[in-house]
Design an enzyme around this catalytic site. Structure first.
Site, PDB file in Angstrom:
ATOM      1  N   PHE A 143       0.379   2.192   4.188  1.00 38.47           N
ATOM      2  CA  PHE A 143       0.526   1.538   5.493  1.00 38.47           C
ATOM      3  C   PHE A 143       0.757   0.056   5.262  1.00 38.47           C
ATOM      4  O   PHE A 143      -0.095  -0.643   4.722  1.00 38.47           O
ATOM      5  CB  PHE A 143      -0.689   1.726   6.411  1.00 38.47           C
ATOM      6  CG  PHE A 143      -0.448   1.086   7.756  1.00 38.47           C
ATOM      7  CD1 PHE A 143       0.234   1.776   8.751  1.00 38.47           C
ATOM      8  CD2 PHE A 143      -0.828  -0.220   8.006  1.00 38.47           C
ATOM      9  CE1 PHE A 143       0.510   1.171   9.982  1.00 38.47           C
ATOM     10  CE2 PHE A 143      -0.555  -0.831   9.235  1.00 38.47           C
ATOM     11  CZ  PHE A 143       0.110  -0.130  10.214  1.00 38.47           C
ATOM     12  N   ASP A 228      -0.531  -5.687  -1.382  1.00 45.84           N
ATOM     13  CA  ASP A 228      -0.790  -5.847   0.051  1.00 45.84           C
ATOM     14  C   ASP A 228      -2.301  -5.823   0.243  1.00 45.84           C
ATOM     15  O   ASP A 228      -2.921  -4.767   0.293  1.00 45.84           O
ATOM     16  CB  ASP A 228      -0.108  -4.729   0.847  1.00 45.84           C
ATOM     17  CG  ASP A 228      -0.346  -4.880   2.356  1.00 45.84           C
ATOM     18  OD1 ASP A 228      -1.220  -5.686   2.750  1.00 45.84           O
ATOM     19  OD2 ASP A 228       0.331  -4.184   3.142  1.00 45.84           O
ATOM     20  N   LYS A 257      -4.936 -10.274   8.637  1.00 44.82           N
ATOM     21  CA  LYS A 257      -6.187  -9.834   9.270  1.00 44.82           C
ATOM     22  C   LYS A 257      -7.299 -10.885   9.227  1.00 44.82           C
ATOM     23  O   LYS A 257      -7.281 -11.794  10.033  1.00 44.82           O
ATOM     24  CB  LYS A 257      -6.609  -8.485   8.679  1.00 44.82           C
ATOM     25  CG  LYS A 257      -5.602  -7.390   9.089  1.00 44.82           C
ATOM     26  CD  LYS A 257      -6.172  -5.988   9.099  1.00 44.82           C
ATOM     27  CE  LYS A 257      -5.200  -5.054   9.824  1.00 44.82           C
ATOM     28  NZ  LYS A 257      -4.458  -4.152   8.965  1.00 44.82           N
TER      29      LYS A 257
HETATM   30  C1  LIG Z   1      -2.942  -3.920   9.173  1.00 46.26           C
HETATM   31  C2  LIG Z   1      -2.117  -3.879   7.941  1.00 46.26           C
HETATM   32  C3  LIG Z   1      -0.811  -4.405   7.902  1.00 46.26           C
HETATM   33  C4  LIG Z   1      -0.096  -4.894   9.129  1.00 46.26           C
HETATM   34  O1  LIG Z   1      -0.732  -5.938   9.767  1.00 46.26           O
HETATM   35  P1  LIG Z   1      -0.368  -6.282  11.314  1.00 46.26           P
HETATM   36  O2  LIG Z   1      -1.083  -7.574  11.559  1.00 46.26           O
HETATM   37  O3  LIG Z   1      -0.895  -5.160  12.129  1.00 46.26           O
HETATM   38  O4  LIG Z   1       1.097  -6.402  11.400  1.00 46.26           O
HETATM   39  C5  LIG Z   1      -0.153  -4.423   6.693  1.00 46.26           C
HETATM   40  N1  LIG Z   1      -0.720  -3.936   5.587  1.00 46.26           N
HETATM   41  C6  LIG Z   1      -1.972  -3.398   5.585  1.00 46.26           C
HETATM   42  C7  LIG Z   1      -2.544  -2.886   4.309  1.00 46.26           C
HETATM   43  C8  LIG Z   1      -2.705  -3.343   6.767  1.00 46.26           C
HETATM   44  O5  LIG Z   1      -3.917  -2.791   6.767  1.00 46.26           O
END
Ligand SMILES: *Cc1c(COP(=O)(O)O)cnc(C)c1O
Length: 401
Positions: A143, A228, A257
């Site tokens: 994700f 990520d 986040k």
């Molecule tokens: C939440 C998330 C994203 C995307 O972040 P948004 O602020 O919702 O666009 C990307 N990578 C990971 C691993 C995430 O948990």
């Protein structure tokens, strides 16, 4: 209990909002630390923490103060001018992460896109891959966000359905499989992007040594290793970043986040000059990226993580939480897994799906979300106390008895 007030807010959201989410039927109007309250005054422990965007706890007073102070000065300048908040925040971010440069954006998806653009441009101008031939390797069940390019390499059919055509240049391999990465790398590979723990996939922890082995493979083949850490970063897993467990320094780290302290969307990528030098004025940007309000909030968010040593707290309380969950010996629990305070409880298929259990937990004062049908994620704010964990385990034990 759903009351008429709760119903009214939910109906309004249903009537006027697009139906792209299926939230638990609770309407929140107040929060503090690990706790939230609904419109009828019922108190819940928040075990989702906005997918780890609230690591510092709801409405941390220091971050609230930074937000208020900055709102009274200047909130948005655009990058057409300088502001006095972005530089200090990026300096602190670079000091904490150990990189030479940072590029601020707003959401996680934008930061992921920024990392992909960086890797492609680096591939063409530094590695020498022919224009338009750059390949980026990603992992199944990932994700990384919701843009068209990012969903191009999603394994989840629903997130892609109807949104094509997609973006070329991506290769998907199984998660946790080093050999698959070795086979996937070609002379045109410019990057390998991976989550150190797959959060949305159900808190999937890869085999020990996996990240290091992939990192070494990337180094050997002149491929950028992109981590990520949007969800795993900022102390959630018991270290500042989940990659720290294997002592690797990714070429690009993607952050978001909790960088916004649960108050303002702030994201960024960090990298050293050898990579970040590919950007020249006009290449890439964002109207709100680096804005002084977000920068002031992010500065405070970072200081709270550092000053309250929330990495140590997650490292100590995470294993305690998981041990206690395992000790429940619930016939519904297949497995408890995770790192730090990023915890996944896998529900046995014979016990049905995780969603009804989340609804039951809600009735008993715990808000948690199911992910990938069989997993309940427990990721409370890192300011949680041992006593609060004990309370939560008691409730979870009752619901899963
Ligand atoms: C939440 C998330 C994203 C995307 O972040 P948004 O602020 O919702 O666009 C990307 N990578 C990971 C691993 C995430 O948990």
């Amino acid at each position: 209990m759903s009351t008429s007030r709760t119903h009214q807010f939910i109906e309004e959201a249903e009537l006027y909002g697009a139906h792209n989410y299926h939230p638990l039927p609770v309407v929140l109007d107040k929060a503090e630390g690990v706790w939230v309250w609904d419109v009828d005054g019922k108190k819940y422990m928040d075990c989702l923490s906005a997918y780890s965007a609230v690591n510092q706890g709801h409405r941390h007073p220091k971050i609230v103060q930074a937000l208020k102070d900055q709102a009274d000065r200047v909130t948005l300048t655009s990058r057409g001018f300088h502001n006095d908040k972005m530089g200090p925040m990026l300096k602190l971010l670079c000091e904490i992460t150990g990189y030479q440069k940072a590029l601020p954006m707003n959401t996680g998806a934008e930061a992921v896109e920024t990392a992909l653009k960086t890797a492609r441009k680096w591939g063409q101008y530094v590695k020498g891959v022919p224009e338009g031939k750059q390949e980026i390797v990603v992992c199944a069940q990932n994700f990384h966000g919701r843009t068209i390019t990012i969903i191009t390499f999603s394994s989840d059919a629903q997130t892609k359905d109807g949104f094509g055509p997609f973006t070329p240049g991506f290769v998907t391999i199984p998660y946790g499989d080093v050999k698959a990465l070795e086979r996937a790398i070609t002379p045109n590979t410019v990057g390998f992007m991976v989550e150190p723990i797959q959060g949305e996939a159900g808190v999937v922890v890869p085999p020990e040594g996996y990240l290091k082995a992939c990192f070494d493979l990337c180094k050997k083949n002149n491929v950028l290793f992109i981590a990520d850490e949007v969800q795993t970063g900022f102390c959630r897993t018991g270290r500042w970043f989940a990659c720290d467990y294997e002592a690797i320094k990714p070429d690009i780290m993607v952050l978001g986040k909790a960088l916004g302290g649960g108050m303002f969307p702030v994201s960024a990528i960090v990298a050293d000059d050898a990579v970040m030098k590919v950007f020249t004025p006009g290449d890439h940007g964002s109207t709100f990226g680096g804005n002084p309000l977000g920068a002031a909030v992010a500065q405070a968010a970072l200081e709270v993580l550092r000053d309250e040593k929330l990495d140590k707290r997650a490292a100590e309380l995470g294993p305690y939480f998981m041990d206690r969950l395992r000790a429940l010996n619930s016939r519904h629990i297949e497995l408890v897994r995770g790192k730090g305070l990023l915890v996944g409880v896998v529900i046995k298929t014979a016990s049905g799906k995780a969603r009804p259990l989340c609804e039951k937990l809600m009735g008993h004062g715990i808000l948690a979300k199911d992910t990938h049908e069989q997993v309940i994620r427990f990721a409370p704010a890192l300011v949680i106390t041992k006593e609060e964990i004990d309370w939560a385990v008691g409730v979870i034990g009752k619901v899963l008895a």
